[in-house]
Design an enzyme around this catalytic site. Structure first.
Site, PDB file in Angstrom:
ATOM      1  CG  ASP A  79      55.642 -47.782  29.260  1.00  0.00           C
ATOM      2  OD1 ASP A  79      54.834 -47.471  30.149  1.00  0.00           O
ATOM      3  OD2 ASP A  79      56.869 -47.873  29.454  1.00  0.00           O
ATOM      4  CD  GLU A  81      50.203 -44.423  32.486  1.00  0.00           C
ATOM      5  OE1 GLU A  81      50.552 -45.587  32.740  1.00  0.00           O
ATOM      6  OE2 GLU A  81      50.807 -43.673  31.694  1.00  0.00           O
ATOM      7  CG  ASP A 138      58.080 -46.395  35.483  1.00  0.00           C
ATOM      8  OD1 ASP A 138      58.198 -47.443  34.829  1.00  0.00           O
ATOM      9  OD2 ASP A 138      57.901 -45.287  34.959  1.00  0.00           O
TER      10      ASP A 138
END
Length: 849
Positions: free
Chosen positions: A423, A426, A506
């Site tokens: 997670d 990015e 999300d």
């Protein structure tokens, strides 16, 4: 940044109108970001063994054929082409070539392959790609434009052409009319207009009345695509830097485009079978006791489930690769306890490493010792704040650093953790205006196939998450070479399907987000990521009971089936809300497990072909020519799971209004009852989900939505395999394999099985069976093919149920032998026959009376 970007596009548009005047070859106009150069005249053209090269002064354009149906187009404004390397395209594909027939005329130059024709206008440098018969597929609308380090490419946009892909973008399935940016971004509580999101996949599929092609821009910088928002007659794409290097993949059918893209960027590995099961998660199960309670409740309530997830709170102060010993005091023993209950444990391992020098934190200490972290321009290690506080970031563009990263999984993997969740990759960085690293952070590229060099984060940002998941996947493979890794990643780039499954990030607990999930997942599948899901029930906020129920229903037919929510929200496990709603949710989860043979067969097909499991209708029905094109049906949120199942959730699931389910023009059966849908050409028929449809023109039924029912239909001509119910894929099913036969045109089906976890299938330790059926004068003939492969099935009997059967049967034979064990259900119009399992297969013949 958005204001600057739109300002730049506006300048390019105005200047481009000037620079596209014929005769202004390689001239420039000064703009806010440098000189604008517009390539619009060929000063020379020359044949290459697999294509041609043209020049406009010093600028170069190369068009080459990698396959008969795959072209590569590279453009440089200088005399030197950029480095020929790629994070996305497989080396063997990128260097592949086929001989081409060069053609030169006074006004044009070009070449042809067996499938395509390429023509370049010498006066304008406009490129036209046509099919073998001369039908135009792709055509330049304006000259290529360079504006300093930026570039833009414009293509004509036919009125009937539609565009799909670009990864996990929000909005409608069809990208036409929208503009999108590729820049991996942590978008908590994203909404329908949010852009960019978590993934940068600069690939799309274009479809024009069933004739399709794909276009992939292999550029890792911030890129953008505009499908008619700037100019209603043209689409365009460009980047803030890097090369013009794009690939054209011809179908003509959309499935062929999918196969071509997979050939170019790689296939999804066959996943472990357990990853197709139901998965339960939240941020966070705070203690060992709470996680155990959830697992035990699943088994006590007999809700099938394969995986339990632990989010960051299982760690010591949120530091990856640690364990909170107070909350999880006997962690290895706990993992073994879950294994004995047939649960796989998936652990989050964010990529940021806590900046904890001299604290005995091995990931930091070994990372510093090996020089594995990215640097500031002054050579110091970059530090950014994330969940553990100050953190450092691995330099994943170094092979050596990825190998080091993979070794960090050793203890967890040896303890029995089954999968890992990358997670925040990015990468997300807190307390910065851009939500990520500064663009001048320095990465070192030290990678086979690349020239060793340094690169700014502006170039590496969009591949950083993919290389994180690559390091995880390859590390797990090194630790357990005969066990299929399971990696779930949030951020990625084109080709990332080689290393990880993904999800849509999300999302929120709202009806709108449930509605948004279907086109997001379909476009991820069209972008190479078949193994994708969303947070069932929504991540941000608390789900209502009806919303959770409906999301679990729709989620049954998504590739990844994970229930997940955030901290401080209401509980979101399947039993929440009481026995009545739990029973409905259990029904759909149980059906997922009965359907597992079909799901796993689809996953194996995807691993060979690149065709996604979850499909828009135009992928299966590209030639439909009735009242509506399948694109219209996709717009209504209908979708296919494989070639045979049509799922038709309400377009506005929170509303009580009836809605039309419109079908492609083949026969259909109701999935839940097996009843044929009543024939009704071109007019809506008010029916419940028990209705069914016959062959003919495009037809529809009207559905009154119910919270407890999801309309699902089976294509006539399908043969679907089902298994007895289990509570985990690790359990051996007890009972016969069930084949459900839905007679119709082109009746066929298949089944694939293996051990579900190892790579033994590569040595032919698998089982594959193909089935077909045909109607005879007074009955039906079912062909069961001989087994392929050496894997032994769990069943020794096969229960065949034939739907649409209206009379008691006459003689029944299998392989020439009479079969007495049959059951005719007049009310359900079905006939069930029990057969012995035979490796050689055989013919089942059923006569009517």
């Amino acid at each position: 940044m958005n204001g600057l970007r739109f300002g730049r596009v506006a300048v390019l548009f105005v200047l481009g109108c000037v620079m596209s005047v014929p005769g202004l070859s390689a001239q420039s106009a000064t703009g806010e970001k440098g000189d604008l150069i517009s390539l619009n005249r060929a000063t020379s053209a020359a044949a290459l063994p697999n294509g041609l090269e043209l020049r406009d002064g010093e600028a170069r354009v190369q068009i080459t054929a990698l396959r008969e149906d795959v072209l590569r187009i590279r453009v440089s404004k200088t005399g030197k082409m950029p480095e020929d390397a790629s994070w996305a395209v497989l080396p063997g594909s990128r260097t592949s070539s086929v001989a081409t027939a060069y053609r030169a005329e006074a006004s044009k130059a070009g070449f042809r392959t067996k499938a395509l024709q390429v023509s370049v206008d010498r006066a304008t440098l406009a490129v036209t790609i046509s099919d073998g018969s001369g039908g135009v597929l792709l055509q330049d609308a304006r000259p290529v434009e360079f504006h300093g380090d930026h570039f833009r490419v414009y293509k004509r946009m036919p009125a009937e052409e539609h565009y799909f892909g670009l990864g996990d973008k929000t909005g409608p399935l069809d990208r036409r009319g929208g503009a999108y940016e590729m820049w991996n971004t942590d978008q908590y509580r994203f909404q329908e207009s949010s852009d960019p999101l978590y993934k940068a996949i600069p690939f799309f599929v274009a479809d024009n009345a069933g004739r399709s092609y794909g276009l992939f821009l292999d550029n890792t910088w911030r890129t953008s695509f505009d499908f008619g928002k700037e100019d209603s007659e043209a689409y365009s794409f460009g980047a803030d830097g890097g090369p013009i290097d794009y690939y054209f993949i011809y179908g003509p059918k959309p499935k062929q485009v999918m196969e071509g893209y997979a050939w170019l960027t790689g296939l999804t590995p066959l996943p472990p079978q357990w990853s197709l099961g139901f998965q339960q998660s939240r941020y966070s199960y705070m203690t060992e006791a709470r996680a155990r309670e959830v697992a035990d409740r699943m088994r006590a309530d007999r809700i099938p489930c394969d995986a339990l997830y632990l989010d960051i709170d299982f760690q010591d102060r949120n530091a990856p690769f640690t364990v909170n010993q107070q909350a999880f005091p006997k962690f290895p023993e706990f993992i073994q306890e879950l294994k004995e209950k047939h649960f796989k444990l998936v652990l989050i391992t964010d990529l940021h490493i806590a900046d904890r020098a001299n604290q005995g934190y091995a990931p930091y200490d070994t990372g510093i010792a090996g020089d594995h972290f990215v640097k500031n321009p002054d050579g110091s290690v970059f530090v950014g704040k994330v969940w553990p506080g100050p953190s450092v970031f691995p330099d994943f563009t170094r092979k050596e650093s990825r190998v080091w990263w993979g070794t960090l999984y050793k203890d967890f993997y040896e303890d029995g953790a089954a999968g890992f969740w990358n997670d925040m990759n990015e990468p997300s960085v807190f307390e910065t205006p851009t939500k990520t690293m500064p663009l001048d952070v320095v990465h070192r590229i030290d990678e086979p196939g690349f020239v060793a060099r340094t690169a700014r984060h502006a170039e590496i940002h969009n591949v950083y998450g993919m290389e994180n998941s690559r390091g995880t996947y390859e590390g797990l493979l090194a630790l357990k070479p005969n066990q299929r890794p399971f990696v779930l990643t949030r951020a990625t780039y084109a080709g990332g399907q080689r290393y990880a499954s993904t999800w849509t990030g999300d999302n929120s607990s709202s009806w709108n987000h449930l509605r948004m999930s279907t086109p997001m997942l379909l476009n991820l599948g069209l972008s190479g990521f078949s193994m994708a899901g969303d947070d069932i029930g929504g991540y941000a906020g608390s789900s209502t009971q009806d919303l959770l129920t409906k999301w679990i229903e729709v989620g049954e037919f998504n590739p990844i089936y994970r229930d997940h929510t955030e901290k401080f929200t209401a509980d979101q496990e399947p039993w929440v809300g009481g026995p009545e709603v739990e029973a409905v949710r259990r029904k759909y989860i149980e059906d997922r497990y009965r359907l597992m043979p079909y799901l796993y067969t689809l996953a194996e097909e995807n691993s060979r072909t690149g065709v996604p499991m979850m499909r828009p209708l135009f992928l299966e029905f590209p030639d439909a020519t009735a009242d509506k094109h399948p694109l219209d049906l996709d717009a209504a949120n209908e979708f296919m799971l494989g070639p045979d199942l049509l799922i038709a959730p309400a377009p506005y699931p929170e509303a009580p209004d009836s809605y039309a389910v419109t079908f492609p023009p083949v026969g259909w059966y109701d999935y839940w009852t097996g009843a044929k849908v009543a024939a009704s050409a071109r007019e809506a028929v008010a029916v419940s989900t028990g209705a069914a449809l016959g062959v003919g023109a495009l037809q529809s039924v009207t559905i009154k939505p119910e919270v407890n029912v999801l309309p699902v239909f089976v294509r006539a001509g399908s043969i679907l395999p089902f298994a007895p119910l289990v509570e985990s894929t690790q359990e051996k099913p007890d009972g016969p394999l069930t084949l459900k036969v839905y007679p119709g045109e082109g009746c066929a089906g298949s089944l694939y099985q293996d051990d579900g976890i190892s790579f033994a299938y590569k040595e032919k330790d698998f089982l594959r069976v193909k089935y077909s059926c045909e109607s005879t004068g007074d009955g039906l003939r079912l062909h069961v093919g001989a087994r392929e492969g050496s894997f032994q099935p769990w069943w020794n009997r096969v229960e065949v149920t034939i739907f649409g059967w209206n009379v008691a049967p006459g003689k029944i034979t299998y392989g020439g032998e009479a079969i007495a064990n049959s059951r005719f259900d007049e009310a359900m119009h079905s006939l069930t026959i029990l057969l012995p399992e035979r490796p050689e297969g055989g013919e089942l013949e059923v006569a009517g009376r």
